[in-house]
Design a protein around this motif. Sequence first.
Motif, PDB file in Angstrom:
ATOM      1  N   UNK A  79       0.808  -1.240   0.000  1.00 17.94           N
ATOM      2  CA  UNK A  79       0.000   0.000   0.000  1.00 17.94           C
ATOM      3  C   UNK A  79       0.834   1.279   0.000  1.00 17.94           C
ATOM      4  N   UNK A  80       1.969   1.213  -0.661  1.00 22.37           N
ATOM      5  CA  UNK A  80       2.782   2.420  -0.815  1.00 22.37           C
ATOM      6  C   UNK A  80       3.782   2.667   0.287  1.00 22.37           C
ATOM      7  N   UNK A  81       3.797   1.833   1.335  1.00 21.11           N
ATOM      8  CA  UNK A  81       4.725   2.067   2.449  1.00 21.11           C
ATOM      9  C   UNK A  81       6.179   1.800   2.051  1.00 21.11           C
ATOM     10  N   UNK A  82       6.393   1.063   0.994  1.00 17.21           N
ATOM     11  CA  UNK A  82       7.750   0.739   0.549  1.00 17.21           C
ATOM     12  C   UNK A  82       8.088   1.423  -0.769  1.00 17.21           C
ATOM     13  N   UNK A  83       7.417   2.528  -1.063  1.00 16.30           N
ATOM     14  CA  UNK A  83       7.532   3.162  -2.380  1.00 16.30           C
ATOM     15  C   UNK A  83       8.962   3.564  -2.720  1.00 16.30           C
ATOM     16  N   UNK A  84       9.684   4.162  -1.798  1.00 20.63           N
ATOM     17  CA  UNK A  84      11.036   4.625  -2.103  1.00 20.63           C
ATOM     18  C   UNK A  84      11.965   3.451  -2.437  1.00 20.63           C
ATOM     19  N   UNK A  85      11.819   2.382  -1.697  1.00 16.76           N
ATOM     20  CA  UNK A  85      12.631   1.193  -1.978  1.00 16.76           C
ATOM     21  C   UNK A  85      12.326   0.607  -3.349  1.00 16.76           C
ATOM     22  N   UNK A  86      11.038   0.587  -3.703  1.00 21.98           N
ATOM     23  CA  UNK A  86      10.646   0.076  -5.025  1.00 21.98           C
ATOM     24  C   UNK A  86      11.202   0.955  -6.138  1.00 21.98           C
ATOM     25  N   UNK A  87      11.168   2.251  -5.939  1.00 17.68           N
ATOM     26  CA  UNK A  87      11.670   3.172  -6.961  1.00 17.68           C
ATOM     27  C   UNK A  87      13.170   2.983  -7.183  1.00 17.68           C
ATOM     28  N   UNK A  88      13.876   2.647  -6.129  1.00 16.81           N
ATOM     29  CA  UNK A  88      15.311   2.409  -6.263  1.00 16.81           C
ATOM     30  C   UNK A  88      15.591   1.074  -6.961  1.00 16.81           C
ATOM     31  N   UNK A  89      14.844   0.060  -6.596  1.00 21.16           N
ATOM     32  CA  UNK A  89      15.110  -1.275  -7.155  1.00 21.16           C
ATOM     33  C   UNK A  89      14.537  -1.443  -8.550  1.00 21.16           C
ATOM     34  N   UNK A  90      13.374  -0.828  -8.812  1.00 19.07           N
ATOM     35  CA  UNK A  90      12.694  -0.988 -10.099  1.00 19.07           C
ATOM     36  C   UNK A  90      12.554   0.369 -10.783  1.00 19.07           C
ATOM     37  N   UNK A  91      13.658   1.015 -11.017  1.00 20.43           N
ATOM     38  CA  UNK A  91      13.630   2.371 -11.583  1.00 20.43           C
ATOM     39  C   UNK A  91      12.946   2.410 -12.947  1.00 20.43           C
ATOM     40  N   UNK A  92      13.028   1.310 -13.690  1.00 14.57           N
ATOM     41  CA  UNK A  92      12.376   1.261 -15.010  1.00 14.57           C
ATOM     42  C   UNK A  92      10.863   1.398 -14.908  1.00 14.57           C
ATOM     43  N   UNK A  93      10.305   1.053 -13.765  1.00 10.90           N
ATOM     44  CA  UNK A  93       8.855   1.055 -13.590  1.00 10.90           C
ATOM     45  C   UNK A  93       8.320   2.425 -13.179  1.00 10.90           C
ATOM     46  N   UNK A  94       9.219   3.347 -12.882  1.00 11.99           N
ATOM     47  CA  UNK A  94       8.798   4.639 -12.355  1.00 11.99           C
ATOM     48  C   UNK A  94       9.404   5.770 -13.190  1.00 11.99           C
ATOM     49  N   UNK A  95       8.658   6.328 -14.145  1.00 11.01           N
ATOM     50  CA  UNK A  95       9.161   7.453 -14.942  1.00 11.01           C
ATOM     51  C   UNK A  95       9.664   8.586 -14.050  1.00 11.01           C
ATOM     52  N   UNK A  96      10.737   9.227 -14.482  1.00 10.51           N
ATOM     53  CA  UNK A  96      11.493  10.162 -13.642  1.00 10.51           C
ATOM     54  C   UNK A  96      10.658  11.307 -13.074  1.00 10.51           C
ATOM     55  N   UNK A  97       9.834  11.922 -13.869  1.00  6.53           N
ATOM     56  CA  UNK A  97       9.152  13.147 -13.438  1.00  6.53           C
ATOM     57  C   UNK A  97       7.752  12.922 -12.860  1.00  6.53           C
TER      58      UNK A  97
END
Length: 310
Positions: free
Chosen positions: A38-56
Motif C-alpha cells: 500500500x505504498x509504504x515501501x515506495x522509495x525502496x521500489x523506486x530504487x530497485x525498479x527504476x524502469x517502472x517509475x518514470x522520472x518526473x
Amino acid sequence: MLIFLISCQKETKKDIDTSGIQVQYSIDRFEQLFYGYKGTNLQGLKEKYSLMFPANTPDSIWLAKVNDKDEKELFGETEKRYKDFSQVENDLTNLFKHIKYYHPKFEAPDVITVLSNIDYAYRVVYEGLLLFISIDVYLGEDHPFYADYPDYIKINNKQERIAVDVANKIIDTQVRPSLNRSFLGKMIAAGKKLYLLDLYIPLESDELKIGYSKEKLNWAKDNEEQIWRYFIEKDLLYSTDTKLNKRFLEEAPFSKFYLGEDVNSPGRIGQWIGWQIVRSFMDNNDVSLQTLLKMNEDEIFQKSNYKPKK
C-alpha cells in the motif's frame, strides 16, 4: 507397422530430454510488492525498479494508484489466481530449457510480473535480459473482467497461454523478418514461428499454440483442402495485395473468404496453412532448425511436398 514407426519417429524428434539443461533466472512479483504494501515501501521500489517509475512522476500519482478502488480489486483477483506462481514457473523453466537446447547461447531472462489494467496488446514484453508478464490478462477466459471482450481474444486470457505468449515474444527475436512480400511467403514466414512452438512447447496442444478453440481448429483441419484450393483458384499465393493480411493473417474473429461459411472459420487461417507447409517441409527434409530459419520461403514451399489433408 512401418508407417506407424516412421510416424512415431517424427513425433519423438520433438520430444527431447532437457533434464540435463540448466537455466537460471529470477521471478519478481512486482504487483505484490507495489499493491500489497500500500505504498509504504515506495522509495525502496523506486530504487530497485527504476524502469517502472518514470522520472518526473510525483509520488502522489503512485500513492493514488495503489489506493484506487478498481486497482485494488484487480490486484485482489490476481492474488486469488496467482498467489501460488509455481505452475507458471514450471512452465517457464521447461520452455527456457527447450529454447536453450536448440539455441545453446540463449540466456533465460529475469521475470517481473505486473498489472497492466488488462492491456491484452501488451500481455508480455521481452527485452532480452528482462521479461514482463501482465498477469491480470490471464485470469481465465470466463472471468467477469473479460465479459465484454470478443471470444477470439478472451479464449487466450488463461494461465496456460502464458508460456505460449512468452515463447512467441522470444521467437520474434530469433526469426529474421522476411523480405518475401507474397501471400505465400507471409504464410510460411508465420509458419516458421509456429513450428518453433512445436519444438519449444512440444507437449502443448495445437489449439493452445495457435490460440484457437477446439471447434475452430477442427474447422481448419476439416477444410484444409478447400482452403488451399480457394487460395489457388483465386490466384492468391503470389499476390502482394496487403488486404490479404487482414483477411487471412492478422488477429480477427474469423477469416474472410467472403462466403457464408466464414463465421465458422478461425482468424489467421493463412498462418495455420503456413504452419502445415513448414511441418511438411521438416517431415520431408533432413535439415537443422538453424537451416530452416535461414531458408527463404519459396524454397521451403518447393521442397515441402505439401499436400493438404482431404
